[in-house]
Design an enzyme around this catalytic site. Sequence first.
Site, PDB file in Angstrom:
ATOM      1  N   GLU A 119       0.828  -1.211   0.000  1.00 22.05           N
ATOM      2  CA  GLU A 119       0.000   0.000   0.000  1.00 22.05           C
ATOM      3  C   GLU A 119       0.857   1.254   0.000  1.00 22.05           C
ATOM      4  OE1 GLU A 119      -2.316   3.404   1.495  1.00 22.05           O
ATOM      5  OE2 GLU A 119      -0.532   2.467   2.396  1.00 22.05           O
ATOM      6  N   GLU A 120       1.962   1.231   0.725  1.00 26.01           N
ATOM      7  CA  GLU A 120       2.774   2.436   0.865  1.00 26.01           C
ATOM      8  C   GLU A 120       3.480   2.838  -0.430  1.00 26.01           C
ATOM      9  OE1 GLU A 120       2.549   4.406   3.165  1.00 26.01           O
ATOM     10  OE2 GLU A 120       1.952   3.346   4.971  1.00 26.01           O
TER      11      GLU A 120
END
Length: 407
Positions: free
Chosen positions: A223-224
Amino acid sequence: MPEETRAWMIDTLLHLLQTPSPSGRTDAVMQLIGDTLNDLGVPFTLTRRGALTAVLPGESKTTDRAVVVHADTIGCMVRALKDNGRLELVPVGTFSARFATGARVRIFTDDADEFFTGTVMPLKASGHAFGDEIDTQPTEWEHVEVRIDRQVSNRADLERLGFNVGDFVALIAAPELTSDGYIVSRHLDGKAGVAVALTLAKTVAEQKIVLPHTTSIMVTITEEVGHGASHGLDPDVAELVSVDNAVCAPGQESIEDGVTIPMADLHGPFDYHLTRKLCRLAKERGIPHARDVFRYYRSDAAAAIEAGANTRAALVGFGLDGSHGWERTHLDSLEGVYNLLYAWLQTPLTFEKWDAKPSGKLRDFPSSKQPAPTEQWVPLSRGDHAEPGEWEGDHWPPPQGSPGPSS
């Protein structure tokens, strides 16, 4: 939330925080999550890349809902071995070097059984040596380096110890739980959501709850860096709620002692009907909540929609101060997120008949549920102005299918 459940959630969160997992090096934390689900008796599978999907039982034959959280965090990677025996860095994920400076870190070499510790330092770190220059030096990534806790003074020393370009550098979380119920730590972004999702799984499993709709808990690992829920989501999912941090800062409406329901982020608006359903549920259940809009933020929901997921998507956030730095949230906020998700999972789909299928006829589309202006825009057959309700042509009202206004 019962006190026993709250204590389990805290303990799980602390274990997650102390397991390094920068994007790209998440195997250890996924092993921890998998072991936790095994202990709970909750079935799950892993994708080829390592994202996890657990299933909570429901009355529906298909997996209609998804709670999406992410276990990866920001971190760094070694960009170069320096001639002074230190390491040059690039960030993994989006954050400023000023929030890495001073961090204690673990550096993972290709030998999976060994790691080294160190500190992220500015190039000019001592006022006794550089005077006021320590306050005027730039703060970009090329102006910091990792000082390793070993006797190294040149590049050859680093190579002898096994360091390479591409080694992962994880910022040590160092979590603290205060007497007032605050949790202060790095990497709450992501892992607090995982702890809430695992606590939901524990409740459903131990109480043998059968939900109205079979639900997946998806734990993503990138996600990051923007990929997140771009793969692994069941194609039948009709409603997706991503759980992530809600930024508490000047100019924002997010709250640190309750749940925040964002209306939009950098990616665009979240689903109109699902967000407002969550707001109604929070109000009905007496859950402290706020609405917000994020301008510099995206989540797993964006990755799923961009990848083509045909689902309503919304975001639920725990209040977080100092995101991607020394972060702080409150246990009341995590409990608020838990309570809202628990309430949502026990409701029918937003539009039960329509949402159960991937597509349908225009006459069945529930557009009447979204308020529209009372004035009616009308197309013109000639270029002159007409008042609302006036039609230039042979017939009024306009024939079915006539075009409306462009945006």
